[in-house]
Design a protein around this motif. Structure first.
Motif, short mmCIF file in Angstrom:
data_model
loop_
_atom_site.label_atom_id
_atom_site.label_comp_id
_atom_site.label_asym_id
_atom_site.label_seq_id
_atom_site.Cartn_x
_atom_site.Cartn_y
_atom_site.Cartn_z
N VAL A 93 0.97 -1.39 0.00
CA VAL A 93 -0.21 0.04 0.05
C VAL A 93 0.67 1.44 -0.07
O VAL A 93 0.62 2.25 -0.50
N HIS A 96 2.44 1.96 -3.38
CA HIS A 96 1.67 2.72 -4.34
C HIS A 96 1.47 4.14 -3.85
O HIS A 96 1.23 5.00 -4.77
N LEU A 125 -5.90 2.21 4.93
CA LEU A 125 -4.45 2.24 4.43
C LEU A 125 -3.51 2.62 5.25
O LEU A 125 -2.25 1.74 5.06
N ARG A 129 -0.46 -0.56 5.53
CA ARG A 129 0.34 0.12 4.57
C ARG A 129 1.44 -0.81 4.30
O ARG A 129 2.15 -0.65 3.39
N ALA A 133 -0.77 -5.32 -2.16
CA ALA A 133 -1.90 -4.93 -2.75
C ALA A 133 -2.66 -5.95 -3.38
O ALA A 133 -4.05 -6.13 -3.13
N GLN A 140 -10.87 -2.60 -0.97
CA GLN A 140 -9.64 -2.17 -0.18
C GLN A 140 -8.56 -1.50 -1.52
O GLN A 140 -7.98 -0.52 -1.28
N GLN A 141 -8.45 -2.34 -2.65
CA GLN A 141 -7.76 -2.07 -3.54
C GLN A 141 -8.18 -0.98 -4.10
O GLN A 141 -7.45 0.18 -4.76
N VAL A 144 -6.96 1.87 -2.20
CA VAL A 144 -5.58 2.11 -2.56
C VAL A 144 -5.36 3.13 -3.83
O VAL A 144 -4.63 3.92 -3.94
N ARG A 148 -3.79 6.84 -4.28
CA ARG A 148 -2.50 6.85 -4.99
C ARG A 148 -2.74 7.99 -5.98
O ARG A 148 -1.76 9.02 -6.15
#
Length: 235
Positions: A93, A96, A125, A129, A133, A140-141, A144, A148
């Motif tokens: 995480v 990214h 996140l 961390r 990923a 959750q992705q 991220v 980002r």
């Protein structure tokens, strides 16, 4: 802030976007809605220089960007959060988020301060961390990918199908976040398959069909339009 005029995009000999014109004023939340294959994602990819237009012009903050490289577009504050998240499964995480900041627009917040801001928006996140990923859930992705994009310090954030395939609780979280970012002054161009959600969030909307803009109005007007209700809301 963003002006697209006569945009044409082709895949080989097939033209997927035909003379699309749209504007996004500073501070607005504008949505592009339409069925699958209407040209919404292609339009965003052309704006962010992931695809090279075959015609038309794209201007951001008064500067033509349609012949720039993608990283140059990001450096000017136009940031694209793509459909399908597009994460690197073996990266954590934090990696990214660091990647998002790498070519980001300079701003008043340094890296550490911006990272804290993203962690405050999405506490999970911070908790995850160090997690890769590829081992995270779809929701959750998506957080991220969202984080980002925010690490790049966007003036205008382009979101492509941010709620696709997500559980209702994550959809609600993302919708609240989009509203909060919009209220904070970030300009948003949203592509969203959930037309009712998109129109409830947006100030204005464009309707695309087979690569053409066929309707344009305030989001509230389109939400009440019988044609929209029949075609996209199942009413």
């Amino acid at each position: 802030m963003l002006k697209v005029e006569g945009l044409k995009v082709s895949y080989g000999h097939r033209e997927a976007v035909h003379n699309v014109s749209l504007t996004v004023e500073e501070g607005e939340l504008v949505t592009l809605v339409g069925s699958n294959g209407a040209g919404k994602t292609t339009t965003l990819k052309a704006i962010s220089s992931l695809l090279r237009p075959s015609g038309g012009t794209i201007t951001f903050d008064g500067e033509r960007i349609d012949r720039m490289a993608p990283h140059q577009v990001i450096e000017r504050g136009l940031v694209h959060v793509p459909e399908g998240r597009q994460l690197f499964p073996d990266m954590t995480v934090l990696e990214h988020l660091e990647l998002g900041a790498l070519r980001g627009r300079p701003g008043s917040m340094g890296f550490a301060e911006r990272l804290r801001w993203v962690y405050d928006l999405f506490p999970i996140l911070a908790e995850r961390r160090t997690q890769r990923a590829g081992t995270m859930s779809g929701g959750q992705q998506q957080l991220v990918a969202f984080g980002r994009g925010l690490m790049a310090n966007p003036k205008c954030l382009m979101l492509d199908e941010p709620t696709l395939g997500l559980a209702p609780i994550i959809v609600d979280t993302l919708a609240d976040t989009i509203k909060s970012l919009h209220k904070s002054g970030i300009t948003v161009l949203l592509v969203e398959q959930r037309v009712d959600l998109a129109l409830r969030l947006a100030d204005r909307a464009y309707v695309l069909e087979t690569g053409r803009v066929v309707m344009e109005d305030s989001a509230q007007t389109l939400l009440a339009d019988p044609r929209i209700k029949t075609a996209y809301l199942g009413l």
